[in-house]
Design a protein around this motif. Structure first.
Motif, PDB file in Angstrom:
ATOM      1  N   ILE A  72       5.953  -9.402   8.257  1.00 40.55           N
ATOM      2  CA  ILE A  72       4.595  -9.627   7.775  1.00 40.55           C
ATOM      3  C   ILE A  72       4.491 -11.043   7.227  1.00 40.55           C
ATOM      4  N   ASN A  73       3.530 -11.798   7.737  1.00 39.64           N
ATOM      5  CA  ASN A  73       3.266 -13.157   7.249  1.00 39.64           C
ATOM      6  C   ASN A  73       4.545 -13.998   7.222  1.00 39.64           C
ATOM      7  N   ASP A  74       5.319 -13.923   8.273  1.00 44.12           N
ATOM      8  CA  ASP A  74       6.561 -14.691   8.435  1.00 44.12           C
ATOM      9  C   ASP A  74       7.662 -14.281   7.454  1.00 44.12           C
ATOM     10  N   GLY A  75       7.524 -13.129   6.842  1.00 45.46           N
ATOM     11  CA  GLY A  75       8.563 -12.603   5.965  1.00 45.46           C
ATOM     12  C   GLY A  75       9.019 -11.241   6.462  1.00 45.46           C
ATOM     13  N   THR A  76      10.164 -10.799   5.981  1.00 42.93           N
ATOM     14  CA  THR A  76      10.683  -9.488   6.357  1.00 42.93           C
ATOM     15  C   THR A  76      10.667  -8.587   5.131  1.00 42.93           C
ATOM     16  N   TYR A  77      10.141  -7.392   5.320  1.00 41.39           N
ATOM     17  CA  TYR A  77       9.999  -6.441   4.229  1.00 41.39           C
ATOM     18  C   TYR A  77      10.678  -5.129   4.586  1.00 41.39           C
ATOM     19  N   PRO A  78      11.807  -4.814   3.941  1.00 41.06           N
ATOM     20  CA  PRO A  78      12.389  -3.485   4.150  1.00 41.06           C
ATOM     21  C   PRO A  78      11.552  -2.456   3.385  1.00 41.06           C
ATOM     22  N   VAL A  79      11.237  -1.350   4.040  1.00 39.62           N
ATOM     23  CA  VAL A  79      10.391  -0.344   3.405  1.00 39.62           C
ATOM     24  C   VAL A  79      10.718   1.025   3.991  1.00 39.62           C
ATOM     25  N   THR A  80      10.627   2.030   3.151  1.00 36.29           N
ATOM     26  CA  THR A  80      10.777   3.416   3.585  1.00 36.29           C
ATOM     27  C   THR A  80       9.403   4.051   3.507  1.00 36.29           C
ATOM     28  N   VAL A  81       8.921   4.555   4.635  1.00 37.74           N
ATOM     29  CA  VAL A  81       7.569   5.114   4.683  1.00 37.74           C
ATOM     30  C   VAL A  81       7.577   6.513   5.292  1.00 37.74           C
ATOM     31  N   ASP A  82       6.596   7.285   4.912  1.00 37.48           N
ATOM     32  CA  ASP A  82       6.333   8.557   5.561  1.00 37.48           C
ATOM     33  C   ASP A  82       5.813   8.244   6.964  1.00 37.48           C
ATOM     34  N   THR A  83       6.180   9.028   7.941  1.00 38.82           N
ATOM     35  CA  THR A  83       5.762   8.749   9.319  1.00 38.82           C
ATOM     36  C   THR A  83       4.259   8.870   9.508  1.00 38.82           C
ATOM     37  N   ARG A  84       3.553   9.436   8.547  1.00 44.85           N
ATOM     38  CA  ARG A  84       2.090   9.578   8.627  1.00 44.85           C
ATOM     39  C   ARG A  84       1.353   8.496   7.855  1.00 44.85           C
ATOM     40  N   GLU A  85       2.062   7.567   7.259  1.00 46.14           N
ATOM     41  CA  GLU A  85       1.447   6.552   6.405  1.00 46.14           C
ATOM     42  C   GLU A  85       0.808   5.452   7.244  1.00 46.14           C
ATOM     43  N   THR A  86      -0.384   5.037   6.835  1.00 44.75           N
ATOM     44  CA  THR A  86      -1.065   3.969   7.562  1.00 44.75           C
ATOM     45  C   THR A  86      -0.556   2.596   7.127  1.00 44.75           C
ATOM     46  N   LEU A  87      -0.718   1.641   7.999  1.00 43.84           N
ATOM     47  CA  LEU A  87      -0.350   0.265   7.689  1.00 43.84           C
ATOM     48  C   LEU A  87      -1.138  -0.233   6.483  1.00 43.84           C
ATOM     49  N   LEU A  88      -2.391   0.130   6.394  1.00 48.07           N
ATOM     50  CA  LEU A  88      -3.209  -0.276   5.250  1.00 48.07           C
ATOM     51  C   LEU A  88      -2.590   0.179   3.939  1.00 48.07           C
ATOM     52  N   ASP A  89      -2.193   1.434   3.871  1.00 48.16           N
ATOM     53  CA  ASP A  89      -1.590   1.937   2.635  1.00 48.16           C
ATOM     54  C   ASP A  89      -0.240   1.280   2.359  1.00 48.16           C
ATOM     55  N   THR A  90       0.530   1.029   3.398  1.00 50.37           N
ATOM     56  CA  THR A  90       1.814   0.342   3.201  1.00 50.37           C
ATOM     57  C   THR A  90       1.589  -1.055   2.646  1.00 50.37           C
ATOM     58  N   LEU A  91       0.659  -1.795   3.243  1.00 52.46           N
ATOM     59  CA  LEU A  91       0.384  -3.158   2.786  1.00 52.46           C
ATOM     60  C   LEU A  91      -0.051  -3.174   1.324  1.00 52.46           C
ATOM     61  N   ARG A  92      -1.001  -2.334   0.992  1.00 52.16           N
ATOM     62  CA  ARG A  92      -1.596  -2.359  -0.342  1.00 52.16           C
ATOM     63  C   ARG A  92      -0.730  -1.678  -1.400  1.00 52.16           C
ATOM     64  N   GLU A  93      -0.232  -0.512  -1.096  1.00 52.20           N
ATOM     65  CA  GLU A  93       0.433   0.304  -2.112  1.00 52.20           C
ATOM     66  C   GLU A  93       1.921   0.016  -2.259  1.00 52.20           C
ATOM     67  N   ARG A  94       2.591  -0.342  -1.185  1.00 54.59           N
ATOM     68  CA  ARG A  94       4.043  -0.564  -1.253  1.00 54.59           C
ATOM     69  C   ARG A  94       4.409  -2.049  -1.340  1.00 54.59           C
ATOM     70  N   LEU A  95       3.624  -2.902  -0.679  1.00 50.91           N
ATOM     71  CA  LEU A  95       3.998  -4.322  -0.595  1.00 50.91           C
ATOM     72  C   LEU A  95       3.113  -5.236  -1.437  1.00 50.91           C
ATOM     73  N   ASP A  96       2.139  -4.683  -2.125  1.00 52.57           N
ATOM     74  CA  ASP A  96       1.218  -5.450  -2.975  1.00 52.57           C
ATOM     75  C   ASP A  96       0.504  -6.568  -2.231  1.00 52.57           C
ATOM     76  N   LEU A  97       0.256  -6.375  -0.946  1.00 54.12           N
ATOM     77  CA  LEU A  97      -0.555  -7.305  -0.159  1.00 54.12           C
ATOM     78  C   LEU A  97      -1.976  -6.746  -0.154  1.00 54.12           C
TER      79      LEU A  97
ATOM     80  N   ALA B 212       4.771  -8.581  14.862  1.00 54.33           N
ATOM     81  CA  ALA B 212       4.513  -9.564  13.807  1.00 54.33           C
ATOM     82  C   ALA B 212       3.120  -9.313  13.239  1.00 54.33           C
ATOM     83  N   ILE B 213       3.065  -8.935  11.969  1.00 52.08           N
ATOM     84  CA  ILE B 213       1.801  -8.630  11.306  1.00 52.08           C
ATOM     85  C   ILE B 213       1.352  -9.849  10.509  1.00 52.08           C
ATOM     86  N   THR B 214       0.069 -10.171  10.621  1.00 54.03           N
ATOM     87  CA  THR B 214      -0.525 -11.238   9.812  1.00 54.03           C
ATOM     88  C   THR B 214      -1.695 -10.655   9.044  1.00 54.03           C
TER      89      THR B 214
END
Length: 167
Positions: free
Chosen positions: A9-34, A72-74
């Protein structure tokens, strides 16, 4: 079930553990503070959550995180380079292409993706000549951006900003 991923994401690498039903939006906002990516309707209808995946527009509220671990997510946070705003960000400011700003991150990401689609020769529903080089008049811009809504009605500024940056 959870899955361990390494998101690009944005030229960085983010290790994350997610539920297989989790949306990218929730991952970005809730787990990665983007938090630049906004949750609008949460049904893929407003475009506030638009981000780029390999340079193409995706609505992150409809995209499962597990489907993007090799892409690659931007997000809006990744548009500026070395503190210099993206040309489209500058154009949005110059043309007052936002009011409340809630939809702006999705508008910006969508416009960047749309410009790439047009440059690649993708037609829209209002493209008159499919054999001609793509041109982006106001009707084309409006049609191509129709998946992104602005409750404030800043559309004239949005169209003008995109027209300024379009080749």
């Amino acid at each position: 079930m959870t899955v361990e991923l390494r998101l690009s994401i944005n030229d960085g690498t983010y290790p994350v553990t997610v539920d297989t039903r989790e949306t990218l939006l929730d991952t970005l906002r809730e787990r990665l503070d983007l938090t630049g990516t906004k949750k609008g309707c949460d049904h893929g209808q407003c475009g506030a959550c638009t981000v780029l995946a390999d340079g193409r527009r995706v609505k992150s509220c409809l995209t499962l995180t597990v489907t993007v671990d090799d892409r690659a997510i931007t997000t809006v946070e990744g548009l500026a380079r070395d503190g210099v705003p993206h040309p489209l960000q500058r154009a949005f400011i110059e043309h007052d292409a936002f009011q409340c700003g809630y939809c702006t991150s999705g508008q910006l990401c969508s416009a960047i993706g749309m410009l790439a689609e047009a440059a690649d020769g993708w037609p829209s529903a209002v493209t008159e000549d499919l054999t001609a080089a793509p041109g982006l008049d106001d009707a084309e811009i409006r049609e191509r951006m129709s998946g992104n809504l602005c409750r404030c009605g800043a559309y004239p500024g949005i169209v003008a900003a995109i027209r300024q940056v379009a080749p």
